[in-house]
Scaffold this motif. Structure first.
Motif, mmCIF file in Angstrom:
data_model
loop_
_atom_site.group_PDB
_atom_site.id
_atom_site.type_symbol
_atom_site.label_atom_id
_atom_site.label_comp_id
_atom_site.label_asym_id
_atom_site.label_seq_id
_atom_site.Cartn_x
_atom_site.Cartn_y
_atom_site.Cartn_z
ATOM 1 N N TRP A 12 -6.876 2.676 15.262
ATOM 2 C CA TRP A 12 -6.855 3.766 14.294
ATOM 3 C C TRP A 12 -5.789 3.520 13.229
ATOM 4 O O TRP A 12 -6.038 3.725 12.026
ATOM 5 N N ARG A 13 -4.605 3.094 13.641
ATOM 6 C CA ARG A 13 -3.512 2.903 12.692
ATOM 7 C C ARG A 13 -3.828 1.788 11.690
ATOM 8 O O ARG A 13 -3.580 1.931 10.489
ATOM 9 N N VAL A 14 -4.372 0.684 12.186
ATOM 10 C CA VAL A 14 -4.719 -0.413 11.287
ATOM 11 C C VAL A 14 -5.841 0.004 10.344
ATOM 12 O O VAL A 14 -5.820 -0.310 9.145
ATOM 13 N N LEU A 15 -6.810 0.737 10.864
ATOM 14 C CA LEU A 15 -7.921 1.199 10.030
ATOM 15 C C LEU A 15 -7.414 2.117 8.913
ATOM 16 O O LEU A 15 -7.825 1.985 7.754
ATOM 17 N N ARG A 16 -6.527 3.038 9.268
ATOM 18 C CA ARG A 16 -5.973 3.939 8.244
ATOM 19 C C ARG A 16 -5.184 3.153 7.200
ATOM 20 O O ARG A 16 -5.239 3.446 6.002
ATOM 21 N N GLY A 17 -4.436 2.149 7.661
ATOM 22 C CA GLY A 17 -3.688 1.314 6.718
ATOM 23 C C GLY A 17 -4.614 0.571 5.770
ATOM 24 O O GLY A 17 -4.339 0.458 4.569
ATOM 25 N N ALA A 18 -5.738 0.057 6.307
ATOM 26 C CA ALA A 18 -6.707 -0.646 5.471
ATOM 27 C C ALA A 18 -7.344 0.299 4.464
ATOM 28 O O ALA A 18 -7.566 -0.077 3.302
#
Length: 212
Positions: A12-18
């Motif tokens: 989730w965190r990486v997706l939000r960052g992307a």
């Protein structure tokens, strides 16, 4: 797929960052979509077929007794790929990026586009590497193929087509399949070899069957 756990939280965190990066840099969207399209079967598979045909011709010209083994193993690996990906998708049934409810007709784990591009382009490079004589060109081909696989995976996350873990799983699958096909190059008579016995440093037999 579970909606909790450390890996899912990181996903989730990486997706939000992307998503934040994509929103902040829309100029990269066109390139990202073009890279994502490289994972289409209609794009990646023809590239592999051309490479396999070239490997067959070069292997026969070099007089290799098992010229058919690397391209045959590569073709088998590519045929197995959609079966494996489809089976895992059906079993995991992961929802679309950023969602918690699965699509009843489609799973997102692992990424089919990532797997197709990584395996097809990786296999193409793998079967041709033994016929490239110059070490610099071999290194460039290997590094370029790896970079392309990386960029396609990143682009799929950038475009919000897949979760990061979908892409990571496909890279792991690609590594396994490429390793299996790479083993075929070690079979005596399957690839041109140098005097030290490693594939790719030079031909044994007819010197015409090299590139670069």
């Amino acid at each position: 797929m579970s909606s909790g756990g450390g890996l899912v939280g990181d996903d989730w965190r990486v997706l939000r960052g992307a998503r934040r990066a994509a929103a902040a840099h829309p100029a990269f969207d066109g390139l990202a979509h073009a890279l994502s399209d490289l994972g289409d079967i209609a794009v990646a598979v023809p590239v592999l077929l051309v490479a396999l045909a070239a490997a067959v011709r070069l292997g026969r010209r070099a007089g290799l007794p098992r010229w058919w083994l690397p391209p045959g193993a590569a073709a088998l690996a590519m045929c197995l790929l959609p079966v494996v990906v489809g089976s895992v998708k059906a079993g995991v049934d992961r929802p679309a990026p950023g969602r918690v409810r699965a699509d009843p007709s489609y799973g997102y784990f692992p990424s089919g586009h990532t797997a197709t591009s990584s395996v097809a382009f990786g296999l193409a490079a793998l079967v041709l590497l033994p016929f490239v004589r110059r070490a610099a060109l071999r290194a460039l081909l290997a590094a370029g193929t790896g970079l392309l696989a990386l960029l396609v995976g990143v682009a799929l996350v950038w475009c919000d087509y897949h979760w990061p873990l979908d892409v990571l799983a496909s890279w792991c699958l690609a590594a396994a399949l490429l390793s299996a096909v790479g083993a075929a190059l070690l079979v005596p008579g399957a690839a041109v070899r140098s005097s030290s016995g490693s594939p790719g440093s030079g031909p044994r037999g007819r010197g015409r069957a090299t590139a670069g």
